[in-house]
Design a protein around this motif. Structure first.
Motif, short mmCIF file in Angstrom:
data_model
loop_
_atom_site.label_atom_id
_atom_site.label_comp_id
_atom_site.label_asym_id
_atom_site.label_seq_id
_atom_site.Cartn_x
_atom_site.Cartn_y
_atom_site.Cartn_z
N VAL A 1 -1.29 -3.23 -4.61
CA VAL A 1 -1.74 -3.11 -3.22
C VAL A 1 -3.03 -2.29 -3.13
N SER B 1 -5.38 -7.48 -1.34
CA SER B 1 -4.13 -7.11 -0.67
C SER B 1 -4.32 -6.84 0.82
N PHE C 1 -5.14 -3.89 1.84
CA PHE C 1 -4.98 -2.44 1.94
C PHE C 1 -5.64 -1.73 0.77
N PHE D 1 -2.14 1.38 4.78
CA PHE D 1 -1.11 0.67 5.55
C PHE D 1 -0.37 1.60 6.51
N HIS E 1 -4.38 0.24 12.49
CA HIS E 1 -3.36 -0.77 12.77
C HIS E 1 -2.56 -0.51 14.05
N GLY F 1 1.54 -1.92 14.40
CA GLY F 1 1.15 -2.48 13.11
C GLY F 1 1.67 -1.67 11.95
N VAL F 2 1.61 -0.35 12.07
CA VAL F 2 2.11 0.52 11.01
C VAL F 2 3.62 0.36 10.86
N ASN G 1 4.22 -2.79 8.98
CA ASN G 1 3.96 -2.57 7.56
C ASN G 1 5.12 -1.83 6.89
N ILE H 1 8.08 -4.10 6.20
CA ILE H 1 7.83 -4.97 5.05
C ILE H 1 7.96 -4.20 3.74
N PHE H 2 7.31 -3.04 3.68
CA PHE H 2 7.39 -2.23 2.47
C PHE H 2 8.82 -1.74 2.24
#
Length: 248
Positions: A105, A111, A113, A193, A199, A203-204, A207, A210-211
């Motif tokens: 990443v 990526s 990021f 990210f 973001h 958005g954060v 992220n 997902i992570f």
């Protein structure tokens, strides 16, 4: 009247089965701990803010590696029982996260990021040395230790959920730290990210979900592999000698 012997099941296994020194494991773990400590010291010595350095997940996970592997080395050298799998497995997961996130990443220009194009994160000289120690050497060392120098089948499915408490706590720490810092402060958010300025909070949060799912899948993978991987046996891995009695 004959008194029956006490139940063996009530006696801890480590109190019954003799432990043996494991010098190879001790030396290898000491070297991994030294690599982590060296990378941390280098980063601290070349930075103008120790608190900023300590705010990175990379540094925190490597501090954990240095402590856990040093203690594990001492236990192997002095023939003491190993640390609990919850601790050693969590350390393995966190340092794997550090290595994988960096290489796939943060150091990957595709990526979205990547930090490689940021002048603030140009890696040269001693920073390059610490970067390799913290993101490559210690993750590889931790995986090799797990695969070659530990007994398989000790990690449990429940561990995977418990391990995620730390990444979750780090996520909250990063957001709270960024919120109370002055806008424009260098590394206000430690990773791209997690940057709310770029973001937004929605958005954060996306992220993070997902992570988080990726980290949980990685934790489950470690537990699954631990159950099926073979045990690498060597002279120092035997818990008793052939002449010691029926236990082998």
């Amino acid at each position: 009247m004959i008194t029956p012997p006490p139940a063996a099941a009530s006696v801890p296994a480590e109190a019954v089965v003799p432990q043996h020194r494991r010098p190879v494991a001790a030396v290898f773990r000491a070297l991994v701990a030294l690599a982590a400590a060296t990378g941390i010291v280098i980063d601290l010595s070349i930075s103008n803010s120790a608190l900023r350095v300590l705010s990175y997940f990379t540094i925190q996970s490597n501090i954990l590696v240095a402590v856990v592997f040093a203690l594990s080395a001492w236990r192997a050298w002095t023939a003491r029982p190993p640390l609990p799998p919850l601790v050693t497995g969590g350390t393995l997961l966190f340092i794997c996260i550090t290595g994988l996130v960096y290489h796939f990443v943060l150091a990957n220009s595709s990526s979205g990021f990547s930090m490689t194009d940021d002048a603030e994160h140009v890696i040269t000289g001693w920073r390059s040395v610490s970067n390799q120690l913290l993101h490559t050497v210690t993750p590889i060392g931790a995986v090799l230790n797990w695969l070659l120098l530990t007994r398989p089948g000790t990690l449990r499915l429940r561990h995977a959920g418990l391990w995620l408490l730390y990444p979750l706590a780090y996520f909250a720490f990063a957001l709270i730290r960024g919120a109370i810092m002055t806008p424009g402060t260098p590394a206000r958010y430690p990773y791209p990210f997690l940057d709310v300025d770029i973001h937004g909070y929605a958005g954060v949060l996306g992220n993070a979900v997902i992570f988080g799912l990726a980290f949980y899948l990685l934790a489950l993978a470690l537990v699954g592999i631990d159950r099926i991987r073979p045990e690498i046996r060597g002279p120092e891995n035997r818990i008793s000698s052939q002449a010691a009695g029926p236990l082998k």
